[in-house]
Design a protein around this motif. Sequence first.
Motif, PDB file in Angstrom:
ATOM      1  N   LYS A   1     -54.972 -97.072 -28.631  1.00  0.00           N
ATOM      2  CA  LYS A   1     -54.463 -97.888 -29.747  1.00  0.00           C
ATOM      3  C   LYS A   1     -54.340 -97.056 -31.025  1.00  0.00           C
ATOM      4  CE  LYS A   1     -55.920-102.082 -32.212  1.00  0.00           C
ATOM      5  NZ  LYS A   1     -56.790-101.500 -33.246  1.00  0.00           N
ATOM      6  N   ASP A   2     -55.387 -96.263 -31.322  1.00  0.00           N
ATOM      7  CA  ASP A   2     -55.430 -95.540 -32.593  1.00  0.00           C
ATOM      8  C   ASP A   2     -54.527 -94.306 -32.638  1.00  0.00           C
ATOM      9  OD1 ASP A   2     -57.264 -97.392 -33.441  1.00  0.00           O
ATOM     10  OD2 ASP A   2     -59.023 -96.144 -33.053  1.00  0.00           O
ATOM     11  N   TYR A   3     -54.351 -93.632 -31.497  1.00  0.00           N
ATOM     12  CA  TYR A   3     -53.642 -92.340 -31.543  1.00  0.00           C
ATOM     13  C   TYR A   3     -52.343 -92.304 -30.739  1.00  0.00           C
ATOM     14  CZ  TYR A   3     -57.974 -91.102 -33.723  1.00  0.00           C
ATOM     15  OH  TYR A   3     -59.043 -91.094 -34.586  1.00  0.00           O
ATOM     16  N   LEU A   4     -52.119 -93.334 -29.896  1.00  0.00           N
ATOM     17  CA  LEU A   4     -50.875 -93.370 -29.114  1.00  0.00           C
ATOM     18  C   LEU A   4     -50.076 -94.639 -29.368  1.00  0.00           C
ATOM     19  CD1 LEU A   4     -52.389 -92.090 -25.724  1.00  0.00           C
ATOM     20  CD2 LEU A   4     -51.013 -90.767 -27.348  1.00  0.00           C
TER      21      LEU A   4
ATOM     22  N   TYR B   1     -54.793 -90.730 -17.934  1.00  0.00           N
ATOM     23  CA  TYR B   1     -53.507 -90.689 -18.650  1.00  0.00           C
ATOM     24  C   TYR B   1     -53.708 -90.687 -20.169  1.00  0.00           C
ATOM     25  CZ  TYR B   1     -49.149 -92.466 -20.627  1.00  0.00           C
ATOM     26  OH  TYR B   1     -48.028 -92.646 -21.407  1.00  0.00           O
ATOM     27  N   ILE B   2     -54.584 -91.582 -20.652  1.00  0.00           N
ATOM     28  CA  ILE B   2     -54.813 -91.705 -22.097  1.00  0.00           C
ATOM     29  C   ILE B   2     -55.373 -90.404 -22.660  1.00  0.00           C
ATOM     30  CG2 ILE B   2     -56.162 -92.876 -23.911  1.00  0.00           C
ATOM     31  CD1 ILE B   2     -53.817 -94.531 -22.571  1.00  0.00           C
ATOM     32  N   ASN B   3     -56.345 -89.837 -21.973  1.00  0.00           N
ATOM     33  CA  ASN B   3     -56.953 -88.613 -22.499  1.00  0.00           C
ATOM     34  C   ASN B   3     -55.997 -87.429 -22.473  1.00  0.00           C
ATOM     35  OD1 ASN B   3     -59.216 -89.995 -23.075  1.00  0.00           O
ATOM     36  ND2 ASN B   3     -60.448 -89.179 -21.420  1.00  0.00           N
ATOM     37  N   LEU B   4     -55.132 -87.400 -21.450  1.00  0.00           N
ATOM     38  CA  LEU B   4     -54.117 -86.344 -21.403  1.00  0.00           C
ATOM     39  C   LEU B   4     -53.166 -86.476 -22.596  1.00  0.00           C
ATOM     40  CD1 LEU B   4     -52.471 -84.088 -19.911  1.00  0.00           C
ATOM     41  CD2 LEU B   4     -51.226 -85.941 -18.801  1.00  0.00           C
ATOM     42  N   MET B   5     -52.670 -87.699 -22.804  1.00  0.00           N
ATOM     43  CA  MET B   5     -51.667 -87.927 -23.852  1.00  0.00           C
ATOM     44  C   MET B   5     -52.260 -87.850 -25.260  1.00  0.00           C
ATOM     45  SD  MET B   5     -49.201 -88.152 -21.865  1.00  0.00           S
ATOM     46  CE  MET B   5     -47.865 -88.425 -23.014  1.00  0.00           C
TER      47      MET B   5
ATOM     48  N   TYR C   1     -61.495 -95.453 -24.018  1.00  0.00           N
ATOM     49  CA  TYR C   1     -60.115 -94.986 -23.827  1.00  0.00           C
ATOM     50  C   TYR C   1     -59.091 -95.940 -24.425  1.00  0.00           C
ATOM     51  CZ  TYR C   1     -59.370 -98.169 -19.818  1.00  0.00           C
ATOM     52  OH  TYR C   1     -59.228 -99.275 -19.022  1.00  0.00           O
ATOM     53  N   GLU C   2     -59.367 -97.267 -24.374  1.00  0.00           N
ATOM     54  CA  GLU C   2     -58.391 -98.226 -24.924  1.00  0.00           C
ATOM     55  C   GLU C   2     -58.324 -98.149 -26.446  1.00  0.00           C
ATOM     56  OE1 GLU C   2     -62.224-100.640 -24.322  1.00  0.00           O
ATOM     57  OE2 GLU C   2     -61.111 -99.067 -23.264  1.00  0.00           O
ATOM     58  N   ASP C   3     -59.461 -97.804 -27.099  1.00  0.00           N
ATOM     59  CA  ASP C   3     -59.467 -97.644 -28.563  1.00  0.00           C
ATOM     60  C   ASP C   3     -58.670 -96.399 -28.951  1.00  0.00           C
ATOM     61  OD1 ASP C   3     -61.264 -99.836 -29.227  1.00  0.00           O
ATOM     62  OD2 ASP C   3     -62.810 -98.649 -28.255  1.00  0.00           O
ATOM     63  N   ILE C   4     -58.866 -95.326 -28.195  1.00  0.00           N
ATOM     64  CA  ILE C   4     -58.141 -94.083 -28.467  1.00  0.00           C
ATOM     65  C   ILE C   4     -56.635 -94.298 -28.256  1.00  0.00           C
ATOM     66  CG2 ILE C   4     -57.787 -91.716 -27.598  1.00  0.00           C
ATOM     67  CD1 ILE C   4     -60.854 -91.590 -27.228  1.00  0.00           C
TER      68      ILE C   4
ATOM     69  N   PRO D   1     -52.177 -85.471 -30.192  1.00  0.00           N
ATOM     70  CA  PRO D   1     -52.327 -86.093 -31.521  1.00  0.00           C
ATOM     71  C   PRO D   1     -53.727 -85.943 -32.116  1.00  0.00           C
ATOM     72  CG  PRO D   1     -51.954 -87.773 -29.815  1.00  0.00           C
ATOM     73  CD  PRO D   1     -51.696 -86.434 -29.194  1.00  0.00           C
ATOM     74  N   LEU D   2     -54.750 -85.966 -31.261  1.00  0.00           N
ATOM     75  CA  LEU D   2     -56.122 -85.787 -31.758  1.00  0.00           C
ATOM     76  C   LEU D   2     -56.298 -84.382 -32.342  1.00  0.00           C
ATOM     77  CD1 LEU D   2     -58.195 -87.493 -28.890  1.00  0.00           C
ATOM     78  CD2 LEU D   2     -58.201 -88.217 -31.279  1.00  0.00           C
ATOM     79  N   THR D   3     -55.818 -83.379 -31.607  1.00  0.00           N
ATOM     80  CA  THR D   3     -55.923 -81.985 -32.070  1.00  0.00           C
ATOM     81  C   THR D   3     -55.158 -81.796 -33.372  1.00  0.00           C
ATOM     82  OG1 THR D   3     -56.088 -81.253 -29.779  1.00  0.00           O
ATOM     83  CG2 THR D   3     -55.554 -79.568 -31.408  1.00  0.00           C
TER      84      THR D   3
END
Length: 572
Positions: A111-114, A150-154, A106-109, A158-160
């Motif tokens: 950083k990379d997408y939020l 929270y990270i996966n919701l947010m 989750y911390e990588d996601i 951007p991922l989609t």
Amino acid sequence: GCCLLPGEGIITEQLSLFEQPKEQQVIEGMSIAFSEEDIYYLSAGTEVSAEELLEEIRELSGGQTKVSVMDLKETLKTLPLPENDRYFDASVAAYLLNPLKNDYAYEDIAKDYLDLMVPSKEDYLGKKDLATASEEKPEEFLKMACYQAYINLMAKEPLTKQLEEEGMKELFDKIEMPLVYTLSDMEKEGIAIDADALKEYGENLAVSIDKIEKEIYEEAGETFNINSPKQLGVILFEKLQMPNGKKTKTGYSTAADVLEKLAPDYPIVSKILEYRQLTKLKSTYADGLAAFIAEDGRIHSTFQQTITATGRLSSTDPNLQNIPIRMELGRLIRKVFLPREGYVFLDADYSQIELRLLAHMSGDKNLIDAYKHAEDIHAITASKVFHVPFEEVTPLQRRNAKAVNFGIVYGISSFGLSQDLSITRKEAEQYIKSYFETYPGIKTFLDGLVEAGRTKGYVTTMFGRRRPVPELSSSNFMQRSFGERVAMNSPIQGTAADIMKLAMIHVWEELHRRKLNSRLSLQIHDELLIETDRAEATEVAELLKDKMKHAAELSVSLEVDLHTGENWYDAK
């Protein structure tokens, strides 16, 4: 319980399950985020039972709710969620967008997408397991749990958006997400192992190892540690005076490629190579597999979906993808894999799928025609490359043509081919030149892949899967050469992986749709293994062949070899 907050259109929430160690499979709790402000953690136990929590999740997952999860396959181990398109796996999406990373936590996601820097699970909990951490570090545990949700919701939006921009949304929706359910089912089913036969296999290997060890000592004139490169180097290059010894800081190199060149002239070297194979078989398979037999007598390997850069699946705990096939003694390990009583194994593998894909993707008329006429592809290549009539092709010429056929798929160089066929580099160059004259469309296609990789920074499969090739812009010649081989091979190998995944999904869905007892057991490269109810064997064989052959429509047909057997060895 949880309250579903109204929102515009579809409500999206993220749930994270926190479980105790695998063998217990008890849910620790669930974190859930409805919006930036509404984030909760529900603990299973005192106030809410695990059953109530599961019911809560089922309700949240119904209706119009879109649930964003991280590592859905892990969640399915505890919670058998029904297969539908309501779930979005953030880690799978992140993998598709950058398959070269090692981790999709989750911390990588974040950083990379939020563009957010957040503490990791280890930062919060150290090495404590979740159950211990929830008691000893409740505040940190709560923060970590809520951050995940929270990270996966947010990150979902951007991922989609990026998946859509990069043309991989359909790949995500139609291949990678349905595959999660197929793999989850395969992991749960596992495959039975005959523990006694495995023990006997290990004992036989031990006898062979002991025998070959004594022969090596006899030829060396002394005993030494065969597993020590330093001691082995001294024996081979100093005592026995073998040529081409490469001295390094720690001694002579005794790597496989060094020994393979010496093996034809020195029997002791052949024996050392065999000794290495036997000891690897014993430690990795005879001893290694035994450690993974669960209480139900089955091995439940984990199929990794987010590991390889090409899109191929890999397996861990244990790795069943590397079961040896070249050496008869290695192949015999398959005898210990057994179906249930009343069942047989049905094994199907694609015949020359990468070469067939090369024909289709390059559009080369000669190669397509050869396949359409169902000719012996290696013999016809030999006939054209070596300019001899088809009926006069010798077994050696066919074997050499086969090496060129498969080598071309992997971007083989004249040096590599000369090594494989024990011919001069000049002869190998001529073989490759003649090959490209025979199949000119392939040369154009492969050159185009390298050029596209250089221009865009990535190459793609037929289904839009991207493989970044940063090595193509390297100033280092070796790195660039590696990049060229990757650019040539990844679209073919990756397309083969995509087709296999589609076949697996279609086979799995059809077995369930028809309510059959037969189940998918293993997937290894181009091969699928089904544990088949004897009463269903004919029906399943037809189903399997049909779904594999029609997983993709190409300009040449996909061919499938099918066998049944009382164990995996007999079915191969």
